[in-house]
Design an enzyme around this catalytic site. Structure first.
Site, PDB file in Angstrom:
ATOM      1  N   HIS A   9       0.862  -1.171   0.000  1.00 20.35           N
ATOM      2  CA  HIS A   9       0.000   0.000   0.000  1.00 20.35           C
ATOM      3  C   HIS A   9       0.907   1.233   0.000  1.00 20.35           C
ATOM      4  O   HIS A   9       1.840   1.322   0.798  1.00 20.35           O
ATOM      5  CB  HIS A   9      -0.867   0.037   1.263  1.00 20.35           C
ATOM      6  CG  HIS A   9      -1.819  -1.100   1.384  1.00 20.35           C
ATOM      7  ND1 HIS A   9      -1.432  -2.352   1.839  1.00 20.35           N
ATOM      8  CD2 HIS A   9      -3.155  -1.178   1.111  1.00 20.35           C
ATOM      9  CE1 HIS A   9      -2.488  -3.156   1.845  1.00 20.35           C
ATOM     10  NE2 HIS A   9      -3.539  -2.473   1.421  1.00 20.35           N
ATOM     11  N   HIS A 174      28.079  -1.619  10.075  1.00 17.07           N
ATOM     12  CA  HIS A 174      26.893  -0.920   9.586  1.00 17.07           C
ATOM     13  C   HIS A 174      26.103  -1.881   8.714  1.00 17.07           C
ATOM     14  O   HIS A 174      26.389  -3.084   8.666  1.00 17.07           O
ATOM     15  CB  HIS A 174      27.284   0.346   8.820  1.00 17.07           C
ATOM     16  CG  HIS A 174      28.193   0.083   7.658  1.00 17.07           C
ATOM     17  ND1 HIS A 174      27.737  -0.076   6.377  1.00 17.07           N
ATOM     18  CD2 HIS A 174      29.546  -0.070   7.603  1.00 17.07           C
ATOM     19  CE1 HIS A 174      28.759  -0.312   5.578  1.00 17.07           C
ATOM     20  NE2 HIS A 174      29.868  -0.314   6.292  1.00 17.07           N
TER      21      HIS A 174
END
Length: 324
Positions: A9, A174
């Site tokens: 959506h 990271h």
């Protein structure tokens, strides 16, 4: 390669595809389809059909945002006739997407990839303070830790730590490391080797908390890494080593740690450094460290993520005045 359709959506599918590509690299056979506020079920179904037609494979994996929502329902109507080769997984999150990208290197069936995603998606849901984590999850994590240290001198396995990857990356642990590289080399530990970080309690805490599910993260000074290398109790440890700079990597190698290849991923720009590509900056001290590592027989693999093409370190360094 299995085709992947992200369906959502709104523009969530496009955004998460961009995030996944930043971490793992650009992907082939992946399409994002969105159901916008002005559109209906037929519109997103049409987009799905167009995406499927663009793939050169019969194996299709749908990753949708919400079970029972319109994107799921339309994927489900298409799925009915293709159950043997297609799969649908709802609850799309970024760890799930990254796992699906990396799984395609070793799995060529949509069903196999779908089955591998469930635990990854669940395990990525963590909370701080840790007291809010469900008791079952905390107990499971605790059971993975050894009950007590092994006696000094104990030889485990072949008595040598298995270094799966040694990487120079100024960002240390990271997203690209915690997901793409961890999946590629499958370590049991990620070890940040740095005297500076080992003295910084805040940075140490952030790094240990950022470790991916099932992998322990440690921060150790350089001398401790050399000590670990010579400790036979770590014989069954598979490690991904992270260094902030080439000087630290050189010190470890000169200390006797056997590293055959160094992956060079990211070196931040600062005053006095020369950009040799879009993510690597070096100065004379860095180049000298690379030269000395080369004298020790070390080779270099310049890549941000596993999917990138390897680049030649010495061709890049010729952009500086320190290499002829």
């Amino acid at each position: 390669m299995v085709g992947i359709i992200l369906a959502s959506h709104g523009e969530f599918a496009e955004g998460i595809l961009q995030s996944g590509s930043m971490i793992v690299g650009e992907q082939e056979n992946v399409k994002a389809v969105t159901l916008l506020p002005s559109e209906g079920p037929d519109d997103i179904r049409r987009k799905m059909e167009e995406a499927i037609a663009s793939f050169e494979t019969d194996e299709i994996l749908f990753l949708v945002d919400l079970w029972g929502g319109t994107p799921f329902n339309q994927a489900n109507t298409l799925f009915e006739d293709k159950k043997d080769k297609w799969a649908i997984v709802a609850g799309l999150n970024l760890p799930m997407l990254i796992e699906s990208f990396t799984a395609r290197f070793s799995m060529d069936k949509a069903h196999d990839i779908a089955a591998s995603l469930i635990d990854v998606a669940k395990d990525s849901v963590k909370v701080r303070p840790e007291s809010l984590q469900p008791a079952e999850s905390k107990a499971a994590a605790a059971s993975e830790e050894p009950s007590k240290p092994l006696p000094e001198g104990t030889v485990v396995g072949n008595g040598k730590i298995d270094i799966r990857l040694a990487r120079i990356d100024s960002r240390l642990l990271h997203g690209q490391v915690a997901t793409a590289w961890s999946k590629d080399v499958n370590p049991t530990r990620i070890i940040v080797v740095s005297d500076d970080v080992a003295k910084d309690d805040l940075r140490k805490s952030l790094i240990t908390q950022a470790s991916p599910p099932g992998i322990k993260a440690n921060v150790v000074p350089i001398d401790k890494m050399i000590e670990v290398w010579n400790d036979p109790r770590f014989g069954k440890t598979s490690a991904l080593l992270l260094f902030e700079n080439p000087t630290d990597a050189l010190r470890v190698i000169e200390g006797g740690v056997e590293i055959e290849e160094v992956n060079v991923g990211s070196m931040a720009h600062s005053e006095g450094k020369v950009m040799i590509n879009n993510v690597l900056s070096v100065d004379e001290k860095d180049v000298e460290a690379f030269k000395k590592m080369k004298d020790h027989g070390v080779t270099f693999d310049v890549r941000k993520v596993p999917a990138d093409q390897r680049k030649d370190m010495w061709n890049l360094l010729k952009k500086t005045k320190y290499v002829n």
